[in-house]
Structures are given as C-alpha cells and as structure tokens.
Scaffold this motif. Structure first.
Motif, PDB file in Angstrom:
ATOM      1  N   THR A  73       8.410  52.417-107.513  1.00  0.00           N
ATOM      2  CA  THR A  73       8.682  51.870-107.163  1.00  0.00           C
ATOM      3  C   THR A  73       9.932  52.429-105.926  1.00  0.00           C
ATOM      4  OG1 THR A  73      10.662  51.797-108.962  1.00  0.00           O
ATOM      5  CG2 THR A  73       8.945  49.992-109.578  1.00  0.00           C
ATOM      6  N   VAL A  74       9.629  53.705-106.301  1.00  0.00           N
ATOM      7  CA  VAL A  74      10.342  54.534-105.000  1.00  0.00           C
ATOM      8  C   VAL A  74      10.121  53.932-103.674  1.00  0.00           C
ATOM      9  CG1 VAL A  74       8.436  56.185-105.444  1.00  0.00           C
ATOM     10  CG2 VAL A  74      11.038  56.318-104.129  1.00  0.00           C
ATOM     11  N   ASP A  75       8.911  52.986-103.417  1.00  0.00           N
ATOM     12  CA  ASP A  75       8.579  52.266-101.689  1.00  0.00           C
ATOM     13  C   ASP A  75       9.033  51.289-101.820  1.00  0.00           C
ATOM     14  OD1 ASP A  75       6.674  51.046-104.070  1.00  0.00           O
ATOM     15  OD2 ASP A  75       6.075  50.205-103.001  1.00  0.00           O
ATOM     16  N   GLN A  76       9.840  50.768-102.454  1.00  0.00           N
ATOM     17  CA  GLN A  76      10.432  49.360-102.167  1.00  0.00           C
ATOM     18  C   GLN A  76      12.077  49.306-102.548  1.00  0.00           C
ATOM     19  OE1 GLN A  76       9.255  46.812-100.347  1.00  0.00           O
ATOM     20  NE2 GLN A  76       7.343  48.115-100.937  1.00  0.00           N
ATOM     21  N   HIS A  77      12.164  50.152-103.456  1.00  0.00           N
ATOM     22  CA  HIS A  77      13.939  50.731-103.739  1.00  0.00           C
ATOM     23  C   HIS A  77      14.392  51.745-103.113  1.00  0.00           C
ATOM     24  CE1 HIS A  77      12.372  48.631-108.368  1.00  0.00           C
ATOM     25  NE2 HIS A  77      12.897  47.715-107.099  1.00  0.00           N
ATOM     26  N   GLY A  78      13.614  52.110-102.805  1.00  0.00           N
ATOM     27  CA  GLY A  78      14.878  54.272-102.587  1.00  0.00           C
ATOM     28  C   GLY A  78      14.436  54.620-103.933  1.00  0.00           C
ATOM     29  N   ASN A  79      15.703  55.916-103.757  1.00  0.00           N
ATOM     30  CA  ASN A  79      15.842  56.865-104.504  1.00  0.00           C
ATOM     31  C   ASN A  79      17.420  56.437-105.101  1.00  0.00           C
ATOM     32  OD1 ASN A  79      17.250  58.519-106.165  1.00  0.00           O
ATOM     33  ND2 ASN A  79      16.749  59.938-105.045  1.00  0.00           N
ATOM     34  N   THR A  80      17.737  55.429-106.080  1.00  0.00           N
ATOM     35  CA  THR A  80      18.629  54.733-106.495  1.00  0.00           C
ATOM     36  C   THR A  80      19.229  55.852-107.943  1.00  0.00           C
ATOM     37  OG1 THR A  80      16.894  53.080-108.238  1.00  0.00           O
ATOM     38  CG2 THR A  80      17.716  52.476-106.379  1.00  0.00           C
TER      39      THR A  80
ATOM     40  N   ARG B 222       7.075  61.285 -95.779  1.00  0.00           N
ATOM     41  CA  ARG B 222       7.931  62.429 -96.391  1.00  0.00           C
ATOM     42  C   ARG B 222       8.780  62.245 -97.392  1.00  0.00           C
ATOM     43  NH1 ARG B 222       8.232  63.476 -91.254  1.00  0.00           N
ATOM     44  NH2 ARG B 222       8.058  65.180 -90.610  1.00  0.00           N
ATOM     45  N   SER B 223       8.374  60.789 -98.052  1.00  0.00           N
ATOM     46  CA  SER B 223       9.043  60.139 -99.497  1.00  0.00           C
ATOM     47  C   SER B 223       8.806  59.105-100.128  1.00  0.00           C
ATOM     48  CB  SER B 223      10.497  59.843 -98.988  1.00  0.00           C
ATOM     49  OG  SER B 223      10.032  58.618 -98.283  1.00  0.00           O
ATOM     50  N   GLY B 224       7.386  58.648 -98.418  1.00  0.00           N
ATOM     51  CA  GLY B 224       6.891  57.410 -99.569  1.00  0.00           C
ATOM     52  C   GLY B 224       7.418  56.207 -99.736  1.00  0.00           C
ATOM     53  N   ILE B 225       9.047  56.430 -99.312  1.00  0.00           N
ATOM     54  CA  ILE B 225      10.019  55.302 -99.020  1.00  0.00           C
ATOM     55  C   ILE B 225       9.432  54.166 -97.526  1.00  0.00           C
ATOM     56  CG2 ILE B 225      12.571  54.427 -98.728  1.00  0.00           C
ATOM     57  CD1 ILE B 225      13.080  57.324-100.116  1.00  0.00           C
ATOM     58  N   ALA B 226       9.407  53.130 -97.963  1.00  0.00           N
ATOM     59  CA  ALA B 226       9.627  51.711 -97.487  1.00  0.00           C
ATOM     60  C   ALA B 226      10.789  51.007 -96.693  1.00  0.00           C
ATOM     61  CB  ALA B 226       7.913  51.065 -97.558  1.00  0.00           C
ATOM     62  N   ALA B 227      11.704  50.891 -97.958  1.00  0.00           N
ATOM     63  CA  ALA B 227      12.680  49.845 -98.022  1.00  0.00           C
ATOM     64  C   ALA B 227      13.240  50.174 -98.935  1.00  0.00           C
ATOM     65  CB  ALA B 227      12.204  48.548 -98.237  1.00  0.00           C
TER      66      ALA B 227
ATOM     67  N   GLN C  21      12.341  57.946-110.224  1.00  0.00           N
ATOM     68  CA  GLN C  21      11.912  57.521-108.283  1.00  0.00           C
ATOM     69  C   GLN C  21      12.822  58.192-107.125  1.00  0.00           C
ATOM     70  OE1 GLN C  21       9.419  54.504-108.384  1.00  0.00           O
ATOM     71  NE2 GLN C  21       9.465  55.617-110.885  1.00  0.00           N
ATOM     72  N   ALA C  22      12.368  59.535-107.126  1.00  0.00           N
ATOM     73  CA  ALA C  22      13.309  59.986-106.409  1.00  0.00           C
ATOM     74  C   ALA C  22      12.065  60.095-104.740  1.00  0.00           C
ATOM     75  CB  ALA C  22      13.858  61.140-106.593  1.00  0.00           C
ATOM     76  N   ASN C  23      10.860  60.789-104.720  1.00  0.00           N
ATOM     77  CA  ASN C  23      10.036  61.125-103.485  1.00  0.00           C
ATOM     78  C   ASN C  23       8.988  61.332-104.488  1.00  0.00           C
ATOM     79  OD1 ASN C  23       8.310  63.067-102.510  1.00  0.00           O
ATOM     80  ND2 ASN C  23      10.151  63.224-101.710  1.00  0.00           N
ATOM     81  N   LEU C  24       7.403  60.144-103.535  1.00  0.00           N
ATOM     82  CA  LEU C  24       6.301  59.859-104.408  1.00  0.00           C
ATOM     83  C   LEU C  24       5.161  61.307-104.678  1.00  0.00           C
ATOM     84  CD1 LEU C  24       4.279  57.582-105.047  1.00  0.00           C
ATOM     85  CD2 LEU C  24       3.765  58.037-102.487  1.00  0.00           C
ATOM     86  N   ARG C  25       6.036  62.453-103.781  1.00  0.00           N
ATOM     87  CA  ARG C  25       4.802  63.228-103.835  1.00  0.00           C
ATOM     88  C   ARG C  25       5.481  64.330-104.687  1.00  0.00           C
ATOM     89  NH1 ARG C  25       5.818  67.165 -98.645  1.00  0.00           N
ATOM     90  NH2 ARG C  25       8.287  66.315 -98.585  1.00  0.00           N
TER      91      ARG C  25
END
Length: 327
Positions: A278-285, A43-48, A255-259
């Motif tokens: 960088t969203v995959d490693q940082h999430g939404n900052t 849903r987001s592309g976030i891994a960490a 960097q909120a959502n990869l889609r």
C-alpha cells in the motif's frame, strides 16, 4: 486450556486530502525545491499520500480506524479493557496525557480499562501487538484495541526533498481478543540504540525544547539496516512458531520503501504476489503502515480466515520486530 490472542476485527482511516507526487512536486517547485514524480517513484515506489487537516490529531484518525475495527469485531467500545496506541506524533507535546487515553475518551469508554502509548516509531504497531498478545495470554486482559496512528506531516521539513516526499498520515487498528483457537503464533522484538541517530527527530526536552523539530533520516544507513534485520527477524519468528517460510500466506512489511519490501520478500523466498503493498498510495505512515495494509487486504478479500500472515517493521531507535499470526 491454552489461551491465545486472535485478531477479530480490523479498521483503517486515511485523511481526505490526497496528495499525488505531481501535486507535491508543484508545491515544492513554488518554493524553489526541485523534485518530480519520476524521482520519487523510482526511489521509493510512492505515488501518493494523505495529509491530515489542520484540526485533525492522531487521536482523531485513531478513533475513525478503531470504530471500523470494533464494527467488524461486533463489539461495543466498553467491551475493550485495554487500548494500546503506537504513535510518534501524539496529540500532546511531552506525550501526556497519552493519546490512548484521549482515544478512550473519544470512543466513550467508561469501564476504567487501561490505556497506554507505545513509542517504537515505524516498528510501533508490531511492538504494540506483541505487548497486547502477552497481556491476553497472561489472562490480564481479554479484548485489546491496538492502534497505529500518525500525523507525520506535522514533523516534516518541506525544504528537504529527501524526506518530505516519503511520509503520509493515517491510522490502522485491530481488535485482539482472547481465544481458544491459535491466533498470534509467535513474535520477536529487538532494538539497537547505537543507531539512534540515523532516524530521529533531534528535538530534546530538558525543561525547554532544544534542537530541530523536524524528522531527520540518514537514508542509506536506514536502508542498510532495514535490509539486514527484516529477513533475520522474520526467520526468528518462524523458528519460534516451528514453521517454514513456505507456510507464510501473506507478508505485510512496514510500508516504507518498495525496494526494501521487495528485497525482504525475495530473501524469504516469497513471490511478490504474496506481499501486501500500500506504500504506493499511502506513503510511509510509520506505526500506521502495517495495520493500514492489513485492513486493506482483509477488506478486499485477499486475507482469509485460517491464513498465516507475517507482519514486520523497522524504525527509529533503532527498532525492529515481527509478528506471525493465523488470521
């Protein structure tokens, strides 16, 4: 002589605690809340993401990022005559004293330069950078420290899996200085308060706090707005600069959502290889996401001097904006 503002240093900082999707899913499962690495990633592309330590504040993260930006710029703290901090999670409830003033104190700056916070949520860094550019072009300030810093983990409801898995903490900074060479080429900022309720923290202040002190987000509504405005504001900024989409060397979206990010790149006719992710490693900052991504791409050598970088954000308020710079 035409005066420009140019980025001469970048820096970033992530708290030590890195939390993977699986680790977060395990923590939530202990509370009876079901989620998974696959559910979050799809849903987001976030891994960490990274979470600040209990004793870390936004100013602490900001100072770490600012110190690295100053080092790259070859400057001392007292060379800075304006600090602008973009943050939705300031050090002090009620937002004063400003986090920018706290950063000034922690950096040891004693020149009585100006310091101010900017609040535009996830668009905050773009708003702050555009503001700094205007001050420099007007000849009011020469060296501006622009920072995005957030500890969003403090305002997350860890009983709501739709939001708590998306956000992280961090800070990014740039030193923006007066230059005879073109730097920031154009910018565009917008807001539409009619949509203020789709992404907010519904805690009001009128002598006392009232309401829920956690972030609220209407995900589908935010997604729809973001997709609609990001392409438009990028093209508006390009038009102001007299440039074409093909002249963008790098796209750095919030960097909120990869889609959302991928959709924006496609609409601008840019291959995924030209987008910094960088969203995959940082999430939404939030306000920190763009400068975090910028610093990552500068330090790994992707972004080179002379290249055109489009930065754009969208966030609660509802706010959005873009800045096109020649690095």
């Amino acid at each position: 002589m035409t005066l420009y503002s140019k980025i001469i240093g970048t820096g970033s900082y992530l708290p030590e605690q890195r939390v993977t999707n699986q680790e977060l899913a395990d923590q939530l499962a202990a509370k009876g809340i079901e989620t998974s690495d696959e559910w979050i990633t799809t849903r987001s592309g976030i891994a960490a993401r990274h979470f600040a330590a209990p004793d870390q504040k936004s100013s602490d993260l900001a100072v770490n990022a600012a110190t690295k930006a100053l080092e790259m710029a070859g400057m001392q703290p007292n060379d800075i005559d304006l600090i602008i901090v973009a943050s939705s999670t300031p050090d002090f409830f009620g937002s004063f004293p400003s986090t920018a003033c706290i950063v000034q104190q922690k950096l040891g700056i004693t020149n009585n330069g100006a310091a101010v916070d900017v609040q535009a949520v996830c668009s905050g860094f773009v708003y702050a950078l555009s503001t700094a550019d205007a001050f420099i072009r007007a000849g009011v300030h020469k060296n501006v420290l622009v920072i995005g810093a957030e500890v969003f983990s403090r305002i997350l409801d860890f009983n709501d899996r739709t939001t708590c898995v998306l956000f992280g903490d961090g800070a990014g900074a740039v030193v923006l200085s007066a230059s005879q060479e073109p730097g920031i080429l154009a910018s565009a900022l917008h807001a539409d308060g009619r949509h203020s309720d789709i992404l907010c923290m519904p805690n009001t202040f009128a002598g006392a706090t009232a309401g829920e002190a956690y972030l609220y987000m209407d995900g589908p509504a935010v997604f729809k707005m973001a997709v609609s405005v990001l392409e438009k504001v990028a093209n508006e900024t390009l038009e102001k600069a007299g440039m074409q989409q093909s002249e963008i060397d790098w796209l750095i979206p919030h960097q909120a959502n990869l889609r959302i990010m991928s959709g924006t790149a496609r609409k601008l006719g840019l291959p995924m290889e030209k987008m910094v992710v960088t969203v995959d490693q940082h999430g939404n900052t939030s306000a920190a996401s763009i400068p975090l991504a910028l610093d990552a791409a500068v330090r790994d050598g992707r972004i080179q001097r002379g290249q055109n970088v489009m930065m754009e954000g969208v966030g609660g308020g509802f706010t959005w904006g873009a800045v096109l710079t020649r690095f």
